[in-house]
Write a protein that holds these residues in place. Structure first.
Motif, PDB file in Angstrom:
ATOM      1  N   HIS A 161       0.856  -1.189   0.000  1.00  0.00           N
ATOM      2  CA  HIS A 161       0.000   0.000   0.000  1.00  0.00           C
ATOM      3  C   HIS A 161       0.895   1.244   0.000  1.00  0.00           C
ATOM      4  O   HIS A 161       1.346   1.700   1.055  1.00  0.00           O
ATOM      5  CB  HIS A 161      -0.925   0.001   1.223  1.00  0.00           C
TER       6      HIS A 161
ATOM      7  N   ARG B 204       3.437  -2.687   8.142  1.00  0.00           N
ATOM      8  CA  ARG B 204       2.588  -1.530   8.412  1.00  0.00           C
ATOM      9  C   ARG B 204       1.885  -1.027   7.163  1.00  0.00           C
ATOM     10  O   ARG B 204       0.918  -0.277   7.254  1.00  0.00           O
ATOM     11  CB  ARG B 204       3.445  -0.401   9.000  1.00  0.00           C
ATOM     12  N   ALA B 205       2.381  -1.424   5.978  1.00  0.00           N
ATOM     13  CA  ALA B 205       1.807  -0.916   4.731  1.00  0.00           C
ATOM     14  C   ALA B 205       1.686  -1.997   3.675  1.00  0.00           C
ATOM     15  O   ALA B 205       1.911  -1.757   2.487  1.00  0.00           O
ATOM     16  CB  ALA B 205       2.649   0.249   4.200  1.00  0.00           C
TER      17      ALA B 205
ATOM     18  N   GLU C  66       4.582   5.058   6.682  1.00  0.00           N
ATOM     19  CA  GLU C  66       4.539   4.407   7.987  1.00  0.00           C
ATOM     20  C   GLU C  66       5.624   3.341   8.143  1.00  0.00           C
ATOM     21  O   GLU C  66       5.946   2.931   9.271  1.00  0.00           O
ATOM     22  CB  GLU C  66       3.169   3.754   8.195  1.00  0.00           C
TER      23      GLU C  66
ATOM     24  N   ARG D  36       0.302   4.337   2.163  1.00  0.00           N
ATOM     25  CA  ARG D  36       0.661   4.272   3.587  1.00  0.00           C
ATOM     26  C   ARG D  36       2.146   4.016   3.785  1.00  0.00           C
ATOM     27  O   ARG D  36       2.590   3.745   4.908  1.00  0.00           O
ATOM     28  CB  ARG D  36      -0.137   3.159   4.278  1.00  0.00           C
ATOM     29  N   ALA D  37       2.916   4.110   2.732  1.00  0.00           N
ATOM     30  CA  ALA D  37       4.315   3.697   2.795  1.00  0.00           C
ATOM     31  C   ALA D  37       5.152   4.520   3.768  1.00  0.00           C
ATOM     32  O   ALA D  37       6.155   4.045   4.287  1.00  0.00           O
ATOM     33  CB  ALA D  37       4.939   3.771   1.395  1.00  0.00           C
TER      34      ALA D  37
END
Length: 252
Positions: free
Chosen positions: A27, A242-243, A33, A30-31
């Protein structure tokens, strides 16, 4: 993803432990993160403390013993020393390049997923790779490079000679054109086409923004110097997780 990995019958590979981290469903929105600035600051500070002391032979740092830096570096070089390949100078492991860059204040920033793998490499001093899994295909082969094998490793068209260098190869790459240049090693095709190694990775399967799936690989020495391979893989999976939709770790 269900990536298959096989090992060639080569005594040089007995010096190796390997971790494969599958990252599915990246994703990019959201990278940020994945490798936040706070993580960079902590790991860079630790590396600079131990790496500077290793250069000037001062007492150990509370962040990381400089003797660990030296012993890990020696063990990784020994892991790559096969046949005609000598891991020194421009042929040294990528983990050494990253440590030097950290000490010089020039640590590379590429994209968040690549940055996370580079940070793990700096933290543990193992060379690591990350590549686009969809371009590589679902079957990988670990072997030593054959005479005449090479590939382009940067956008300037520079080429690395792969003879006797530990390589991970795509058995049936999804992207054929330009993935490898072989001069005198047509027989190597049965062992797959080299795409990554502990020094420099091929441009053909590099991970760029927009990719859907990735594979990270950690190259560690067998024996005591490879003891924290599992923790290094867990860090990459946790950070990148996380992503992405899912992560999976396999140790070899």
């Amino acid at each position: 993803m269900e990536i298959k990995l096989i090992f060639a019958r080569d005594t040089g590979l007995k010096k190796l432990r390997l971790a494969l981290i599958e990252l599915e469903g990246l994703h990019w929105e959201r990278a940020a993160e994945v490798a936040p600035e706070a993580l960079f600051e902590i790991i860079l500070e630790q590396a600079r403390a131990s790496g500077t002391e290793a250069r000037v032979s001062q007492p150990q740092s509370p962040a990381r013993d400089s003797r660990l830096t030296e012993s890990r570096t020696r063990a990784v070089r020994d892991m790559l020393r096969n046949g005609s390949y000598k891991p020194a100078g421009r042929a040294k492991p990528s983990s050494e390049y990253l440590l030097a860059a950290a000490l010089d204040g020039d640590f590379p920033r590429v994209n968040p997923f690549v940055d996370a793998v580079n940070l793990a490499s700096l933290k543990y001093l193992y060379p690591m790779s990350i590549f686009d899994a969809d371009k590589a295909g679902g079957a990988l082969v670990c072997r030593l490079g054959a005479a005449g094998e090479s590939y382009v490793f940067n956008s300037s068209g520079q080429v690395i000679d792969l003879e006797d260098l530990l390589c991970v190869c795509a058995k049936a790459p999804a992207v054929e054109s330009g993935i490898s240049r072989r001069a005198a090693a047509p027989e190597a095709g049965a062992g797959g086409i080299p795409i990554v190694n502990p020094v420099r990775d091929s441009m053909a399967t590099k991970l760029f923004e927009g990719a859907h799936n990735a594979i990270a690989i950690i190259y560690a020495p067998s024996g005591a110097e490879g003891a924290d391979l599992e923790q290094a893989a867990a860090d990459i999976a946790a950070w990148c997780g996380r992503a992405c939709d899912s992560t999976a770790i396999r140790l070899f």
